[in-house]
Design an enzyme around this catalytic site. Structure first.
Site, PDB file in Angstrom:
ATOM      1  N   SER A 276      17.613  25.276  52.177  1.00 44.81           N
ATOM      2  CA  SER A 276      17.715  24.484  50.948  1.00 44.81           C
ATOM      3  C   SER A 276      19.058  23.779  50.952  1.00 44.81           C
ATOM      4  O   SER A 276      20.055  24.322  51.425  1.00 44.81           O
ATOM      5  CB  SER A 276      17.615  25.421  49.742  1.00 44.81           C
ATOM      6  OG  SER A 276      18.213  24.813  48.616  1.00 44.81           O
ATOM      7  N   GLU A 289       3.659  25.325  53.487  1.00 48.64           N
ATOM      8  CA  GLU A 289       3.437  24.533  52.269  1.00 48.64           C
ATOM      9  C   GLU A 289       2.931  23.132  52.621  1.00 48.64           C
ATOM     10  O   GLU A 289       2.067  22.569  51.939  1.00 48.64           O
ATOM     11  CB  GLU A 289       4.731  24.430  51.463  1.00 48.64           C
ATOM     12  CG  GLU A 289       5.128  25.764  50.839  1.00 48.64           C
ATOM     13  CD  GLU A 289       6.557  25.767  50.309  1.00 48.64           C
ATOM     14  OE1 GLU A 289       7.050  24.699  49.906  1.00 48.64           O
ATOM     15  OE2 GLU A 289       7.181  26.834  50.326  1.00 48.64           O
TER      16      GLU A 289
END
Ligand code: ARG
Length: 462
Positions: A276, A289
């Site tokens: 991140s 995802e």
């Protein structure tokens, strides 16, 4: 001016040229277009519509075009409209007037149809090979970590203890069925449209079987109008892709869940995770995802194709030029996602200890008490009721099944003996389920055997 300029004085405006060109999408089919043109040369030669010398010239010219396209020395511009015009235009520049004979007894409509079938045949072969590899990647995990005991879920609530391998095999079987869907799609697209012309056939004495054979199809498409108008093979391919993506998306969802700290049982390889930009501790399951997200796009491609043909009058309509965007996207995306999922399974490790507490606590083993009583000849409905009483007994005392004593059980139902408590063991519970298709290792073994034999026999992709 384009190859069809005869009846025009000025031709289309520049905005129309830009609007109607499809080169940016269909240029990738140049190999198929050249291959189809080569077969058409053979058809023309066999029908004595061209001489041997002309055939040789055309074939050499087509080789040159192919070479230039592969080297990038021929970069067709939008004025050439599509890959079919691009190849023919360049061919005629190279070989001169004889190039203009190539379009005898064919049309772009049957060229499009032929090229797409050739393209799809190769890509579906790759998809099938990819599915076999994905099954093998799952079998690797079954082999390495499949004996771990985990909770099996229904309603995303812990249901019964199972072996991890049982769960992974449940992801593998649908992929094998998908591969057989690919086989079905391949069987149905196995017919050659070339020589259908615009829709009505041709007055020239061609043998369409020559092209079919040379291109490796079993036979020509029997009806020339159907040959150029049909798109059900694209829809079928996109359907197969959509079904595959629905399976990958379910796998992906579990990868995400299992690698979350709440589950904490799957360690995804670094190769398929990302960090991140703000939270330094993060290692996110982005690959999974993305697979889950791309499933939606592929479903959309299928919808685009279905909507495109709905209500479309026979035969060719320009609407159909849009079919390749959807088809290519569906197939490319699915092939890529299959590969990524193989990579994820290959590099992930299960840390099933994370489930130990979950397996001990809760009432996951309540079914065991019922099945124990069935062994003592108690009817299942009564046994189920007694096991339910045992759960209530524990709950009333603020605990789980570990509170149970032999005495307590015997008070709940007279058929309980002291050995009933030994049934309250997660691995034992899983291993007792040795019925065909059950979770016991003995029931998994033949599945592993059968899937791996199958996967090894799937042909490599070209
Ligand atoms: N680029 C067109 C397509 O891909 C070629 C077909 C042209 N046929 C026609 N009648 N305009 O569909």
């Amino acid at each position: 001016m384009p190859l069809w300029d005869g009846r025009f004085d000025e031709g289309p405006g520049s905005d129309m040229v830009a609007f109607s060109q499809s080169l940016d999408v269909d240029l990738r089919m140049w190999r198929e277009d050249v291959q189809g043109s080569r077969a058409h040369v053979a058809v023309l030669r066999e029908a004595a519509l061209i001489t041997d010398a002309e055939a040789t010239t055309l074939l050499e010219g087509l080789d040159r075009v192919a070479q230039e396209l592969s080297e990038g020395t021929f970069l067709p511009g939008p004025e050439l409209e599509d890959v079919h015009m691009a190849v023919e235009t360049r061919l005629t520049e190279i070989v001169g007037d004889v190039g203009k004979k190539l379009h005898t007894a064919r049309s772009r409509n049957d060229q499009v149809a032929t090229d797409v079938r050739l393209w799809l045949r190769t890509r579906l072969g790759r998809l099938r090979a990819g599915l076999a590899q994905l099954v093998q990647a799952l079998l690797e995990r079954v082999e390495a970590e499949g004996q771990a005991v985990i909770p099996g879920f229904t309603h995303l609530q812990r249901g019964q203890p199972i072996l991890l391998g049982h769960h992974l095999l449940a992801h593998a079987w649908p992929l094998q069925r998908d591969a057989s869907r690919v086989d079905d799609a391949l069987a149905r697209l196995d017919a050659c449209p070339l020589g259908a012309g615009a829709m009505a056939g041709t007055p020239h004495p061609i043998d369409r079987g020559v092209a079919a054979r040379q291109l490796g199809f079993s036979a020509p498409v029997p009806n020339a109008m159907d040959a150029v108008a049909a798109r059900d093979h694209l829809i079928e391919a996109a359907s197969v892709c959509a079904i595959v993506m629905s399976h990958l998306s379910r796998q992906a969802e579990e990868m995400v869940l299992w690698s979350s700290s709440e589950f904490g049982v799957l360690r995804m390889g670094e190769a398929y995770t990302t960090g991140s930009s703000i939270m330094p501790q993060k290692r996110n399951p982005d690959a999974a995802e993305l697979v889950r997200g791309k499933a939606g796009r592929v479903f959309g491609d299928l919808m685009a194709l279905l909507t495109m043909v709905k209500g479309l009058p026979l035969a060719y309509n320009r609407d159909l030029q849009e079919d390749r965007q959807a088809l290519f996207d569906a197939v490319d995306t699915t092939v890529a996602c299959v590969r990524i999922c193989s990579g994820i399974w290959h590099t992930s490790r299960f840390e099933a200890e994370g489930y130990e507490a979950a397996l001990q606590g809760d009432f996951l083993l309540a079914t065991e008490l019922a099945d124990y009583l069935v062994r003592k000849d108690v009817p299942f409905r009564d046994a189920h009721h007694a096991a339910g009483r045992a759960v209530a007994w524990c709950e009333a005392r603020g605990g789980d099944l570990s509170l149970l004593t032999a005495d307590a059980l015997m008070q709940i139902h007279a058929a309980f003996d002291a050995d009933a408590l030994t049934w309250l063991d997660p691995r034992g519970a899983a291993e007792r389920r040795a019925s065909l298709g059950g979770t016991a290792s003995a029931a998994m073994a033949p599945q592993v055997q059968s899937l791996s034999t199958w996967a090894e026999a799937v042909p490599e992709a070209s």
